[in-house]
Scaffold this active site. Structure first.
Site, PDB file in Angstrom:
ATOM      1  N   CYS A   1     -23.774 158.121  23.728  1.00  0.00           N
ATOM      2  CA  CYS A   1     -23.482 159.055  22.638  1.00  0.00           C
ATOM      3  C   CYS A   1     -24.473 160.222  22.612  1.00  0.00           C
ATOM      4  O   CYS A   1     -24.436 161.064  23.498  1.00  0.00           O
ATOM      5  CB  CYS A   1     -23.386 158.308  21.318  1.00  0.00           C
ATOM      6  SG  CYS A   1     -22.399 159.212  20.104  1.00  0.00           S
TER       7      CYS A   1
ATOM      8  N   ARG B   1     -15.299 163.946  12.407  1.00  0.00           N
ATOM      9  CA  ARG B   1     -16.017 163.159  13.409  1.00  0.00           C
ATOM     10  C   ARG B   1     -15.020 162.232  14.108  1.00  0.00           C
ATOM     11  O   ARG B   1     -14.020 161.811  13.518  1.00  0.00           O
ATOM     12  CB  ARG B   1     -17.117 162.320  12.733  1.00  0.00           C
ATOM     13  CG  ARG B   1     -18.228 163.143  12.128  1.00  0.00           C
ATOM     14  CD  ARG B   1     -19.330 162.253  11.569  1.00  0.00           C
ATOM     15  NE  ARG B   1     -20.062 161.580  12.612  1.00  0.00           N
ATOM     16  CZ  ARG B   1     -21.043 162.158  13.314  1.00  0.00           C
ATOM     17  NH1 ARG B   1     -21.389 163.405  13.066  1.00  0.00           N
ATOM     18  NH2 ARG B   1     -21.671 161.490  14.261  1.00  0.00           N
TER      19      ARG B   1
ATOM     20  N   HIS C   1     -20.633 152.843  21.747  1.00  0.00           N
ATOM     21  CA  HIS C   1     -21.666 152.036  21.112  1.00  0.00           C
ATOM     22  C   HIS C   1     -21.110 150.633  20.968  1.00  0.00           C
ATOM     23  O   HIS C   1     -20.117 150.278  21.551  1.00  0.00           O
ATOM     24  CB  HIS C   1     -21.958 152.535  19.683  1.00  0.00           C
ATOM     25  CG  HIS C   1     -22.653 153.831  19.584  1.00  0.00           C
ATOM     26  ND1 HIS C   1     -23.995 153.973  19.775  1.00  0.00           N
ATOM     27  CD2 HIS C   1     -22.195 155.059  19.255  1.00  0.00           C
ATOM     28  CE1 HIS C   1     -24.343 155.231  19.569  1.00  0.00           C
ATOM     29  NE2 HIS C   1     -23.268 155.920  19.254  1.00  0.00           N
TER      30      HIS C   1
HETATM   31  N1  GLN Z   1     -25.381 163.411  16.833  1.00  0.00           N
HETATM   32  C1  GLN Z   1     -24.355 163.298  17.821  1.00  0.00           C
HETATM   33  C2  GLN Z   1     -22.968 163.604  17.306  1.00  0.00           C
HETATM   34  O1  GLN Z   1     -22.686 163.414  16.152  1.00  0.00           O
HETATM   35  C3  GLN Z   1     -24.397 161.913  18.456  1.00  0.00           C
HETATM   36  C4  GLN Z   1     -24.069 160.794  17.487  1.00  0.00           C
HETATM   37  C5  GLN Z   1     -24.333 159.431  18.034  1.00  0.00           C
HETATM   38  O2  GLN Z   1     -25.210 159.244  18.867  1.00  0.00           O
HETATM   39  N2  GLN Z   1     -23.591 158.453  17.540  1.00  0.00           N
HETATM   40  O3  GLN Z   1     -22.118 164.036  18.054  1.00  0.00           O
END
Ligand code: GLN
Length: 258
Positions: A108, A142, A210
């Site tokens: 990520c 998101r 993840h």
């Molecule tokens: N901050 C990054 C995003 O939101 C990665 C998030 C994460 O590692 N889960 O894209």
């Protein structure tokens, strides 16, 4: 002791997994430290020598000391702090390790930082450029949820499934010639549209999965270990009943029959 057992103990004595865990305090969203625990335990269960070195902010990375380097995910703020440090104190070590054939796994936010940059509006957070990808934070929602992908890795099972969980605002684009790590079966992947998930260039891998990733995908943990040690080191099979159940549960959560 049989000949094959003797051969195994000789190989086990020689092989050593040297893991560098980068920024375990900051880049550890969703307890991604579980990935390191899985790698260590699967080596210990096989009497393989394994060490884990945590390398934090301000600490240099000697790329020649490690054959597996891990960079987990993080919130934008933590990612911002680590990105500047990554370029300043660890970029050369990362490039050297990659050139030596070490395995580099970014999850990520860590994936985004292995690419060229992560752009948030006017701001550009530079990455190390080991993967030919660019990430942009869009105004859209998101990309969150359970995810399953199919991937074929050199020396690994063809068309194998990985299941996990993704939560990222960034949309990642593969530049011309860059190879995805896998194809999305369920979930969003790199950008919610392309069907691509992650990116792989040799032994450098970035993924949005993840979960943490490795407890639910033990075959991939073993692929990482084998690749880091050099494919000549055969891994003895482990009793993976629980791991396989975790994999099936993660697949079911992503909407596969598992
Ligand atoms: N901050 C990054 C995003 O939101 C990665 C998030 C994460 O590692 N889960 O894209």
């Amino acid at each position: 002791m049989s000949t094959s057992d003797r051969r195994w103990s000789v190989l086990a004595a020689e092989a050593a997994l040297r893991i560098a865990a980068l920024y375990p305090e900051q880049m550890n969203i969703y307890a991604d430290r579980g990935n390191i625990a899985v790698l260590s335990r699967r080596c210990q269960w096989r009497s393989l020598d394994v060490s884990v070195t945590s390398i934090g902010l301000g600490e240099p990375l000697d790329g020649s000391r490690f054959n597996l380097i891990y960079l987990g995910g993080g919130q934008d703020d933590d990612q911002r702090r680590c990105a500047a440090d990554l370029i300043e104190t660890k970029r050369d070590g990362l490039l050297a390790a990659a050139a030596n054939g070490a395995v580099l796994l970014g999850v990520c936010g860590g994936y985004q930082l292995l690419g060229h940059w992560y752009e948030l509006g006017e701001e550009r957070i530079d990455g190390v450029g080991l993967l030919d990808v660019e990430t942009t934070r869009s105004d859209g929602p998101r990309l969150i949820g359970n995810v399953a992908i199919e991937t074929s890795l050199p020396g690994g099972p063809a068309g194998a499934t990985l299941a996990g969980f993704e939560n990222h605002g960034g949309r990642t684009r593969l530049l011309a010639g860059a190879e995805p790590f896998g194809r999305v079966i369920r979930g969003h992947g790199n950008d919610g549209r392309s069907g691509d998930e992650g990116c792989r260039s040799g032994n450098v891998i970035g993924t949005y999965l993840h979960g943490p990733l490795l407890p639910a995908n033990s075959w991939f943990a073993d692929w990482l270990i084998t690749t880091a040690l050099g494919a000549a080191t055969p891994l003895v099979p482990l009793d993976d009943d629980l791991e396989l159940e975790a994999h099936r549960a993660a697949c079911r959560a992503a909407g596969l029959s598992g």
